[in-house]
Write an enzyme that holds these catalytic residues in place. Structure first.
Site, short mmCIF file in Angstrom:
data_model
loop_
_atom_site.label_atom_id
_atom_site.label_comp_id
_atom_site.label_asym_id
_atom_site.label_seq_id
_atom_site.Cartn_x
_atom_site.Cartn_y
_atom_site.Cartn_z
N ASN A 215 0.86 -1.19 0.00
CA ASN A 215 0.00 0.00 0.00
C ASN A 215 0.89 1.24 0.00
OD1 ASN A 215 0.52 0.83 2.85
ND2 ASN A 215 -0.37 -1.18 3.22
N ASP A 311 -3.87 -9.98 12.95
CA ASP A 311 -4.08 -8.58 13.35
C ASP A 311 -3.14 -8.30 14.53
OD1 ASP A 311 -5.07 -6.18 14.57
OD2 ASP A 311 -6.83 -6.40 13.28
N ILE A 312 -2.11 -7.53 14.26
CA ILE A 312 -1.06 -7.31 15.27
C ILE A 312 -1.62 -6.52 16.45
CG2 ILE A 312 1.26 -6.38 15.63
CD1 ILE A 312 1.61 -6.62 12.53
N PHE A 330 -4.41 2.95 14.90
CA PHE A 330 -4.74 3.99 13.92
C PHE A 330 -5.89 3.48 13.06
CE2 PHE A 330 -1.79 7.64 13.55
CZ PHE A 330 -1.09 7.41 14.72
N LYS A 344 -13.96 0.14 15.96
CA LYS A 344 -12.62 -0.47 15.94
C LYS A 344 -12.03 -0.56 17.33
CE LYS A 344 -10.79 -0.05 12.04
NZ LYS A 344 -10.22 0.49 10.83
#
Ligand code: C5P
Length: 412
Positions: A215, A311-312, A330, A344
């Site tokens: 990305n 997912d860290i 974030f 989230k």
């Protein structure tokens, strides 16, 4: 906050110096007082007479002028202002600032000041992109210097790219934001004795030995956070995906490529007091990356089966034994920013989400947040939402570190 503010403007020697006349006019219009130090090179581009006419003040330009020293010494000059602005900040001035030189009035004032410093770089695109200038820039932002621009566009030298000085009104907006905010330099000992873990940059997920999924993350925000935490006295471990920016000074930086490697490095770096996950981790990887370069064959396109990456953030936030006291995530969103950030927060089990609008409608940033130098964020936690104006990424980093240090009572 501009009304009544006192600005010390240092004009360097670049073609963009002519724009500082307009800057002085705009600042005066908003009720600021402007004192100017004109460097020797700056004299080649603007005259003391036009500056004095616009600022209504005497122009300072000679370190060893006995009259000036009697009327106002160089130390007092640098301290009597609310903010020091360097425009244009040439490659030479940036190098001198980064190495702490005090060879003339401008550099002496910059070394002696106890105020925030804002630089508006302007130079040829290759000079800007040169690793030496980028190293100096990293040192300066690490020292708490705020930066506005440079913008990309046609340059006086005939080339195209980043290097044009920010426009006077952009500099005015940056000055306004700095004067409105808390000092970027968090108390030097605010995080002394703490271990801060930061992830930054993109991840590269291999398709075959030469291709990958990625990305547009530049790592600028995460790296700036690591540098700010270091300035606040923390021991900092930065785990970075592939980026082109330099490692922040004084920070242990571990370079990884994939999400899985990032997770492994994060787990090895625990325990930490604060973990800030600013990396743009790829959500998916290719389920079975090829060991050989995938060849074109008879017009058939290869099917890439994807599988989800770990997912860290969620893994660390739910860690049974080593969860850091503060876990920050974030969120890059293009719509319903705050609602998505709230969701989230719950889904990942973290304490704070820094939400940024990557569509940036109305924020004044064109081209999006990824790779840009500025960011508009909202801090979303169980106790509510705090929104900050559009700020430089180093300023966002400094404020975030200050905010986290301020939550100390919660996690001490
Ligand atoms: O789910 P989303 O990617 O929007 O979440 C963003 C946050 O989660 C960021 O803090 C990012 O660093 C973190 N993240 C992570 N590991 C992933 C995906 C996201 O740590 N695999």
């Amino acid at each position: 906050m501009l009304q009544g503010a006192s600005i010390l403007l240092i004009i360097g020697g670049g073609i963009a110096a002519y724009k500082t006349l307009e800057l002085i006019r705009e600042l005066k219009k908003r009720g600021c007082s402007v004192r100017v130090i004109l460097t020797k090179a700056g004299h080649q581009f603007v005259t003391p007479l036009s500056i004095a006419a616009l600022s209504g003040e005497k122009v300072f330009d000679d370190l060893f002028s006995l009259t000036d020293e009697v009327e106002m010494g160089h130390i007092q000059l640098s301290r009597s202002a609310d903010l020091v602005v360097v425009a244009p900040a040439t490659a030479d001035l940036m190098a001198k600032m980064a190495t702490g030189q005090a060879s003339d009035l401008a550099t002496t004032a910059l070394l002696a000041t106890d105020k925030r410093v804002l630089i508006a770089p302007a130079m040829n695109v290759r000079m800007w992109q040169h690793p030496a200038t980028q190293r100096n820039l990293a040192t300066l932002t690490g020292d708490g210097v705020a930066v506005v621009g440079p913008n990309a566009g046609d340059m006086a030298c005939g080339e195209f790219g980043p290097g044009r000085m920010a426009e006077p009104l952009e500099i005015v907006a940056a000055i306004d934001a700095l004067l409105a905010g808390p000092p970027a330099m968090p108390a030097a000992a605010a995080l002394a004795g703490r271990h801060v873990l930061v992830t930054s940059g993109p991840t590269h997920e291999p398709i075959d030995p030469i291709r990958y999924l990625a990305n547009r993350s530049s790592g600028k925000q995460g790296h700036a956070i690591a540098a700010a935490a270091r300035r606040a006295g923390a021991r900092v471990t930065l785990i970075s995906g592939p980026v082109t920016i330099p490692d922040p000074a004084g920070v242990e930086t571990i370079h990884v490529e994939t999400a899985q490697q990032m997770l492994d490095a994060v787990e090895r770096a625990l325990p930490a007091d604060i973990a800030i996950f600013a990396a743009a981790v790829a959500d998916w990887r290719v389920a079975a990356a090829s060991g050989e370069k995938i060849k074109k064959s008879g017009g058939r396109t290869p099917a890439l089966a994807l599988t989800e990456n770990p997912d860290i953030l969620a893994t660390v936030a739910r860690h049974a034994t080593l969860r850091p006291a503060l876990v920050v995530g974030f969120a890059a969103e293009t719509e319903h920013l705050v609602e998505h950030a709230r969701a989230k927060l719950a889904a990942k089990g973290c304490d704070l989400i820094v939400a940024n609008d990557v569509s940036l409608t109305g924020s004044g940033i064109t081209g999006g947040v990824m790779g840009a130098d500025r960011n508009a964020v909202h801090l979303v936690s169980a106790s509510g939402v705090t929104s900050w104006p559009t700020l430089g990424k180093d300023e966002v980093a400094a404020r975030l570190v200050q905010h986290l240090a301020g939550l100390g009572a919660q996690w001490a």
